[in-house]
Scaffold this active site. Structure first.
Site, PDB file in Angstrom:
ATOM      1  N   ASP A 192       2.826  -1.521  -0.944  1.00  0.00           N
ATOM      2  CA  ASP A 192       3.190  -0.185  -0.445  1.00  0.00           C
ATOM      3  C   ASP A 192       2.169   0.873  -0.851  1.00  0.00           C
ATOM      4  O   ASP A 192       2.420   2.062  -0.755  1.00  0.00           O
ATOM      5  CB  ASP A 192       4.585   0.214  -0.943  1.00  0.00           C
ATOM      6  CG  ASP A 192       4.633   0.430  -2.458  1.00  0.00           C
ATOM      7  OD1 ASP A 192       3.606   0.229  -3.140  1.00  0.00           O
ATOM      8  OD2 ASP A 192       5.713   0.818  -2.960  1.00  0.00           O
ATOM      9  N   SER A 220      10.291   3.158  -8.218  1.00  0.00           N
ATOM     10  CA  SER A 220       9.057   2.882  -8.939  1.00  0.00           C
ATOM     11  C   SER A 220       9.328   2.495 -10.398  1.00  0.00           C
ATOM     12  O   SER A 220      10.066   1.546 -10.661  1.00  0.00           O
ATOM     13  CB  SER A 220       8.132   4.107  -8.841  1.00  0.00           C
ATOM     14  OG  SER A 220       6.852   3.830  -9.331  1.00  0.00           O
ATOM     15  N   HIS A 247       4.856   3.870  -0.732  1.00  0.00           N
ATOM     16  CA  HIS A 247       5.480   4.222  -2.005  1.00  0.00           C
ATOM     17  C   HIS A 247       6.053   5.643  -1.999  1.00  0.00           C
ATOM     18  O   HIS A 247       7.105   5.891  -2.583  1.00  0.00           O
ATOM     19  CB  HIS A 247       4.451   4.086  -3.138  1.00  0.00           C
ATOM     20  CG  HIS A 247       5.065   3.876  -4.486  1.00  0.00           C
ATOM     21  ND1 HIS A 247       5.626   2.674  -4.868  1.00  0.00           N
ATOM     22  CD2 HIS A 247       5.200   4.707  -5.558  1.00  0.00           C
ATOM     23  CE1 HIS A 247       6.083   2.776  -6.107  1.00  0.00           C
ATOM     24  NE2 HIS A 247       5.844   3.993  -6.545  1.00  0.00           N
TER      25      HIS A 247
END
Length: 308
Positions: free
Chosen positions: A253, A102, A275
């Site tokens: 995602d 991320s 994610h």
């Protein structure tokens, strides 16, 4: 009869041990691996809950040396990148391989701009390399300088301070800076400052694996998932189902669009993974079709085979 039983036991033990023998050294990279958490992340909470769940152990069991960095729960990628550079310098190794989830990806790219001679590679995992439309939406409903922004800042900072206390860290927190840096505009400004190293400015594709920063070669890789709902027992899936609305028909995602994740050599974007799944959460609840642990192990082996 006793000999037959003994032989059977020995053969059984050999079969059980075979995977361990076969995979000995599979993830043993030349340089240590440093896992870098994303926004609202941490390295570990009380030594019981790890951001990357059981991924460190699954890398270490086949030879890798693994560290989990601790940077701000919420802050700009620039601030987190400086913190990560300090952390890497403190490890005392000549070089490290960064595996970043991320916001950990732009954080790692900032670090590479500061200490390129210490970074052998960056692997972006569902990374926010061209911004997030979710951040764009949130920024749009939280006007700069408003009471709403002030309240959100206070909550984010309080949560960050709590994470500091639980994880034994002392990282500065800035929720508004975190939001700004993850917007499309904020990430574009960061990419401009970093010279778009590893990020394709013009198209939805990757870039060269070898990136040169101040005369130092830094290899860059990425992968991402393209699914939102992957496991009905995972309580994070409904939340990601809501945030995914920001993308319309674009593959994502739940928090980042597939095109925005691509960095360097793109290993794959077809994985049935959202994610949270990308770091094997929530506690291993994931799709039947993609095991995120195997992606980390394969990448460690790829780094090993490249002499990294």
């Amino acid at each position: 009869m006793r000999k037959l039983i003994t032989f059977a036991v020995i053969m059984g033990c050999m079969v059980l041990a075979a995977p361990s023998i076969t995979h000995a050294g599979y993830t043993q990279t030349k340089h240590p691996i440093v896992l870098v958490h994303g926004v609202t992340g941490f390295n570990t909470i009380g030594g019981l809950i790890n951001y990357f769940h059981n991924i460190p152990w699954n890398l270490e069991r086949s030879g890798a040396r693994v560290y989990s960095a601790s940077v701000s729960f919420v802050n700009s990628s620039e601030q987190r990148g400086q913190q990560l550079a300090n952390y890497v310098n403190g490890l005392g190794h000549s070089k490290v391989n960064l595996m970043a989830h991320s916001q950990g990806s732009p954080t790692s790219r900032v670090t590479a701009s500061l200490i390129p001679h210490k970074i052998a590679s960056i692997t972006s995992i569902n990374g926010v390399n061209k911004g997030s439309k979710v951040a764009d939406v949130v920024r749009g409903i939280i006007p700069p300088g408003s009471y709403v922004e002030g309240g959100a800042q206070a909550i984010a900072s309080a949560l960050g301070d709590l994470v500091n206390a639980l994880s034994g860290s002392d990282n500065p927190q800035d929720g508004v800076a975190a939001l700004e840096t993850l917007t499309t505009r904020g990430t574009t400004e960061l990419n401009n400052a970093l010279g778009w190293k590893g990020v394709n400015r013009w198209s939805c594709s990757g870039a060269a694996e070898d990136q040169w920063i101040n005369g130092n070669r830094v290899k860059m890789f990425s992968w991402t998932g393209k699914s939102v709902f992957t496991n009905w027992t995972d309580i994070t899936d409904p939340f990601l189902g809501i945030t995914a609305l920001a993308f319309g028909n674009e593959q994502n995602d739940g928090l980042v669009g597939v095109c925005a994740t691509k960095l360097g050599n793109v290993i794959g974007t077809h994985y049935d993974m959202n994610h949270a799944d990308a770091v094997n959460h929530l506690f291993g609840a994931r799709s039947w079709w993609t095991n995120p642990v195997s992606l980390y192990r394969s990448q460690a082996n790829r780094l090993k085979n490249r002499g990294l």
